[in-house]
Design an enzyme around this catalytic site. Sequence first.
Site, PDB file in Angstrom:
ATOM      1  N   TYR A  10      58.382  69.635 -88.621  1.00  0.00           N
ATOM      2  CA  TYR A  10      57.043  69.027 -88.647  1.00  0.00           C
ATOM      3  C   TYR A  10      56.524  68.792 -87.221  1.00  0.00           C
ATOM      4  O   TYR A  10      55.367  69.080 -86.904  1.00  0.00           O
ATOM      5  CB  TYR A  10      57.117  67.711 -89.432  1.00  0.00           C
ATOM      6  CG  TYR A  10      55.911  66.828 -89.297  1.00  0.00           C
ATOM      7  CD1 TYR A  10      54.687  67.218 -89.819  1.00  0.00           C
ATOM      8  CD2 TYR A  10      55.987  65.600 -88.644  1.00  0.00           C
ATOM      9  CE1 TYR A  10      53.574  66.404 -89.696  1.00  0.00           C
ATOM     10  CE2 TYR A  10      54.882  64.775 -88.518  1.00  0.00           C
ATOM     11  CZ  TYR A  10      53.686  65.184 -89.032  1.00  0.00           C
ATOM     12  OH  TYR A  10      52.582  64.378 -88.914  1.00  0.00           O
ATOM     13  N   ASP A  41      39.130  67.926 -98.750  1.00  0.00           N
ATOM     14  CA  ASP A  41      40.498  67.456 -99.002  1.00  0.00           C
ATOM     15  C   ASP A  41      41.039  68.172-100.242  1.00  0.00           C
ATOM     16  O   ASP A  41      40.306  68.358-101.219  1.00  0.00           O
ATOM     17  CB  ASP A  41      40.492  65.941 -99.246  1.00  0.00           C
ATOM     18  CG  ASP A  41      41.868  65.313 -99.102  1.00  0.00           C
ATOM     19  OD1 ASP A  41      42.050  64.497 -98.176  1.00  0.00           O
ATOM     20  OD2 ASP A  41      42.777  65.635 -99.905  1.00  0.00           O
ATOM     21  N   ASN A  42      42.293  68.566-100.206  1.00  0.00           N
ATOM     22  CA  ASN A  42      42.843  69.266-101.382  1.00  0.00           C
ATOM     23  C   ASN A  42      43.563  68.308-102.343  1.00  0.00           C
ATOM     24  O   ASN A  42      44.176  68.751-103.314  1.00  0.00           O
ATOM     25  CB  ASN A  42      43.775  70.411-100.960  1.00  0.00           C
ATOM     26  CG  ASN A  42      45.057  69.914-100.326  1.00  0.00           C
ATOM     27  OD1 ASN A  42      45.260  68.702-100.181  1.00  0.00           O
ATOM     28  ND2 ASN A  42      45.925  70.832 -99.946  1.00  0.00           N
TER      29      ASN A  42
HETATM   30  C1  UD1 Z   1      56.030  58.984 -89.243  1.00  0.00           C
HETATM   31  C2  UD1 Z   1      55.263  59.847 -90.215  1.00  0.00           C
HETATM   32  C3  UD1 Z   1      54.714  61.071 -89.600  1.00  0.00           C
HETATM   33  C4  UD1 Z   1      53.885  60.691 -88.420  1.00  0.00           C
HETATM   34  C5  UD1 Z   1      54.708  59.861 -87.490  1.00  0.00           C
HETATM   35  C6  UD1 Z   1      53.853  59.370 -86.360  1.00  0.00           C
HETATM   36  C7  UD1 Z   1      55.851  59.774 -92.524  1.00  0.00           C
HETATM   37  C8  UD1 Z   1      56.787  60.233 -93.579  1.00  0.00           C
HETATM   38  N1  UD1 Z   1      56.101  60.212 -91.312  1.00  0.00           N
HETATM   39  O1  UD1 Z   1      57.274  59.589 -88.884  1.00  0.00           O
HETATM   40  O2  UD1 Z   1      53.892  61.763 -90.513  1.00  0.00           O
HETATM   41  O3  UD1 Z   1      53.429  61.835 -87.757  1.00  0.00           O
HETATM   42  O4  UD1 Z   1      55.240  58.720 -88.147  1.00  0.00           O
HETATM   43  O5  UD1 Z   1      52.908  58.515 -86.849  1.00  0.00           O
HETATM   44  O6  UD1 Z   1      54.926  59.016 -92.730  1.00  0.00           O
HETATM   45  N2  UD1 Z   1      63.276  55.058 -93.258  1.00  0.00           N
HETATM   46  C9  UD1 Z   1      64.227  54.287 -93.920  1.00  0.00           C
HETATM   47  N3  UD1 Z   1      64.094  54.140 -95.274  1.00  0.00           N
HETATM   48  C10 UD1 Z   1      63.079  54.688 -95.999  1.00  0.00           C
HETATM   49  C11 UD1 Z   1      62.107  55.469 -95.308  1.00  0.00           C
HETATM   50  C12 UD1 Z   1      62.241  55.623 -93.933  1.00  0.00           C
HETATM   51  O7  UD1 Z   1      65.161  53.781 -93.308  1.00  0.00           O
HETATM   52  O8  UD1 Z   1      63.007  54.485 -97.218  1.00  0.00           O
HETATM   53  C13 UD1 Z   1      63.411  55.215 -91.794  1.00  0.00           C
HETATM   54  C14 UD1 Z   1      63.392  56.656 -91.347  1.00  0.00           C
HETATM   55  O9  UD1 Z   1      64.652  57.250 -91.415  1.00  0.00           O
HETATM   56  C15 UD1 Z   1      62.888  56.522 -89.915  1.00  0.00           C
HETATM   57  C16 UD1 Z   1      61.957  55.320 -89.982  1.00  0.00           C
HETATM   58  O10 UD1 Z   1      62.295  54.620 -91.162  1.00  0.00           O
HETATM   59  O11 UD1 Z   1      63.927  56.258 -89.028  1.00  0.00           O
HETATM   60  C17 UD1 Z   1      60.481  55.703 -90.030  1.00  0.00           C
HETATM   61  O12 UD1 Z   1      60.314  56.629 -91.044  1.00  0.00           O
HETATM   62  P1  UD1 Z   1      58.922  57.193 -91.582  1.00  0.00           P
HETATM   63  O13 UD1 Z   1      57.938  56.111 -91.751  1.00  0.00           O
HETATM   64  O14 UD1 Z   1      59.249  58.029 -92.752  1.00  0.00           O
HETATM   65  O15 UD1 Z   1      58.346  58.123 -90.490  1.00  0.00           O
HETATM   66  P2  UD1 Z   1      58.636  58.747 -89.057  1.00  0.00           P
HETATM   67  O16 UD1 Z   1      59.756  59.682 -89.152  1.00  0.00           O
HETATM   68  O17 UD1 Z   1      58.697  57.677 -88.033  1.00  0.00           O
END
Ligand code: UD1
Length: 321
Positions: free
Chosen positions: A141, A32-33
């Site tokens: 991604y 792990d980095n």
């Molecule tokens: C996530 C993961 C991704 C993984 C995928 C499948 C992250 C950043 N992304 O994508 O690595 O491959 O699930 O497991 O963990 N949101 C808000 N407010 C916030 C943060 C997020 O409204 O403060 C919303 C985002 O716009 C999105 C949703 O919540 O619509 C989910 O976001 P997030 O958990 O960041 O990840 P995913 O894009 O679903």
Amino acid sequence: MKRALVTGGAGFIGSHLANSLILKGYEVIVLDNESTGFKENVPVNAQYIKGDVLNLQDLSGAFAGPVDLVLHIAGQASTIRSFRDPHDDLKTNVIGTLNVLKKCLEKRVPRFLFASSMTCYGHPAQIPIPEDEQSRPISYYGITKHAAERYVLSTALRNDLDFDFHATAFRMFNVYGERQSLQNPYQGVMAIFISNVFNNEPITIHSDGEQSRDFIYIEDVVDAWISAIDNPRTYGEVFNLGTGKGVSINQLVDKILLSDGKGRSNYPVRYSHERPGDQRHMRADVSKAKELFDWSPRISLEEGMGRTIRWARDQWQKHKT
Ligand code: UD1
């Protein structure tokens, strides 16, 4: 004793997998980095190498002895970062995976499990999403995860290898649970909101909050990976890991606030712009995993979220004192 290499084993998902492998009697090597992982997450009984999948020397260290199994989780996991630094995302997720595969071929590693993502699907045509839905990622991604997944599975299909190389890929939906970073604004929304509430910061919902996700608890994810290892029916296959249930981001906010005795009338919740590459509705069809290796998720959102919040509260209190 079988030896397993876990790349990304200091991170959220990787460290849980490393723990479980040790409990199953494997000798575990973690590479792990520490870009998003923490050394403290690595099980004490594992051999730990701080190193990068982009560095061939680090990889040689990780593959120094015989390796029976590779769980490749190391990767750049943020959609936002993939847009900010696409080259880094491409390098880590694609070249990094190719490097690990190269080593596996050199060392004739027979088994490979890969951390893929539901981001491969982009805007799917059907919900729940079966694995044979077209992959049309809409974030950078998602593109690199999909490419890496294809490299893994196509390597397993090569007819010029003189040994059996069996691969399986898991398209994980929104994994949550203990050890998901409470500090990293680029990691999972549940941890972000929980940490917002503990720190009494406003919650920011991107878009209208009606987008939905399939939240799966880490223990169920680990259970799937571990039970697939020795099951030939999983060879060459891609599996969704989700619960089959969708929860909107608005509902998630309300549940987290409620768990702390709060509500929108006494807690600041803001709405902001939709993020680039954001998917709208994501919900897994998990019948394939049930059929081929008898895996189904067991932990309800209420149970998993309760455990996560208890863990997060402990962390927060330790941090405070
Ligand atoms: C996530 C993961 C991704 C993984 C995928 C499948 C992250 C950043 N992304 O994508 O690595 O491959 O699930 O497991 O963990 N949101 C808000 N407010 C916030 C943060 C997020 O409204 O403060 C919303 C985002 O716009 C999105 C949703 O919540 O619509 C989910 O976001 P997030 O958990 O960041 O990840 P995913 O894009 O679903």
